[in-house]
Write an enzyme that holds these catalytic residues in place. Structure first.
Site, short mmCIF file in Angstrom:
data_model
loop_
_atom_site.label_atom_id
_atom_site.label_comp_id
_atom_site.label_asym_id
_atom_site.label_seq_id
_atom_site.Cartn_x
_atom_site.Cartn_y
_atom_site.Cartn_z
N GLY A 18 0.82 -1.20 0.00
CA GLY A 18 0.00 0.00 0.00
C GLY A 18 0.85 1.25 0.00
O GLY A 18 0.42 2.31 0.44
N GLY A 59 13.78 4.08 -3.01
CA GLY A 59 12.54 3.38 -3.31
C GLY A 59 12.58 2.63 -4.63
O GLY A 59 13.15 3.13 -5.62
N TYR A 173 -16.21 -3.80 7.63
CA TYR A 173 -14.89 -3.17 7.78
C TYR A 173 -14.35 -3.40 9.18
O TYR A 173 -13.19 -3.80 9.37
CB TYR A 173 -14.99 -1.68 7.48
N ALA A 174 -15.20 -3.17 10.19
CA ALA A 174 -14.77 -3.38 11.57
C ALA A 174 -14.34 -4.82 11.80
O ALA A 174 -13.33 -5.10 12.46
CB ALA A 174 -15.90 -3.00 12.53
N ALA A 175 -15.10 -5.77 11.24
CA ALA A 175 -14.77 -7.19 11.40
C ALA A 175 -13.45 -7.52 10.75
O ALA A 175 -12.64 -8.28 11.30
CB ALA A 175 -15.89 -8.05 10.82
N LYS A 177 -10.87 -5.58 10.28
CA LYS A 177 -9.76 -5.02 11.02
C LYS A 177 -9.59 -5.70 12.38
O LYS A 177 -8.46 -5.92 12.84
CB LYS A 177 -9.96 -3.51 11.20
#
Length: 265
Positions: A18, A59, A173-175, A177
């Site tokens: 990412g 990089g 999303y909460a699950a 993370k």
């Protein structure tokens, strides 16, 4: 990590998933400033990865989809084959769900209760889980496979404060993370015996391109939910690289809240 310079990461070989935008890009740039020898800027967005890599001296842009386990293994294998080691892995790859956010906004504007979960489609659930949870698994597994034989290395994964202070209408999303946190903490206990440290940073709202896609009214509500507004990517990079640094040598399996004081646990 090797070298005699003043940077915490002098001579380090690092991979940042990412890394083409947001928090990942900030991590890449700080690693570069602090002496990283080679920093692999990994992202599904090739242009983003190249753009960030071009702003650094060390990089190297690589295209990587963390949902494809074989590609993650192959990329880390090539890094170790070329350099003989991998010192730091930061897993910033993650996604949100614009469709769910749109429903949250609609409820906010209408004054009706948030009504997202019963409308949640399989493809929404699977996309979030594939990147945020499966991707974390793929990166963690490949990283510990590379680091354990050398009996050294630091891994930091980016979770979310949403795993604790769940946002109404954002269950998937909460699950994802919360699962990533538990996964990393369990791996941390196992890997520590081999000299490899694993930790998690759990941000609150951060001013990233992902956040910019959040409807303005929802952004404003999130910003008003705590004593400070959105954090900057650089602030998160500071937290992440503390955990990856020698200064955190006794920190293992931590979930570091970086949420501006919205809540404590």
């Amino acid at each position: 990590m090797t070298g005699t310079g003043n940077g915490r990461f002098e001579g380090a070989i690092a991979l940042v998933t990412g890394g083409g935008s947001g928090i990942g890009a900030a991590v890449v740039r700080q690693l570069d400033r602090e002496g990283g020898s080679v920093i692999y800027v990994a992202d599904v967005d090739e242009d983003g990865a190249k753009s960030v890599a071009a702003t650094t001296r060390s990089g190297r842009a690589v295209v990587l989809d963390v949902t494809v386990a074989a590609d993650v293994e192959a990329r880390i294998g090539r890094i170790v084959a070329e350099h003989g080691r991998l010192d730091v892995v930061v897993n910033c790859a993650g996604v949100d769900d614009p469709r769910a956010k749109a429903r949250i906004l609609a409820a906010q504007q209408s004054g009706e209760p948030v009504d997202v979960f019963r409308h949640l489609e399989d493809d929404q659930w699977l996309r979030v889980m594939r990147v945020n949870l499966d991707g974390t698994f793929h990166v963690l597994r490949a990283a510990v496979r590379a680091m354990i034989p050398a009996r050294r290395g630091a891994i930091v994964t980016v979770g979310s404060s949403a795993a604790f202070d769940t946002l109404t209408g954002y269950a998937h999303y909460a699950a994802s993370k919360a699962g990533a946190h538990a996964l990393a903490q369990s791996v941390a206990k196992e890997a520590a015996a081999f000299g490899v440290r694993v930790n998690v940073v759990a941000p609150g709202p951060v001013d990233t391109p992902m956040a910019a896609r959040t409807p303005a009214a929802v952004r404003e509500a999130l910003a008003a939910s705590g004593p400070v507004g959105y954090a900057s990517p650089d602030e998160l990079a500071d937290n992440i690289l503390y955990l990856a640094s020698p200064g955190a040598s006794n920190v293992v399996g931590a979930v570091l809240l970086s949420n501006g004081g919205r809540f404590t646990v």
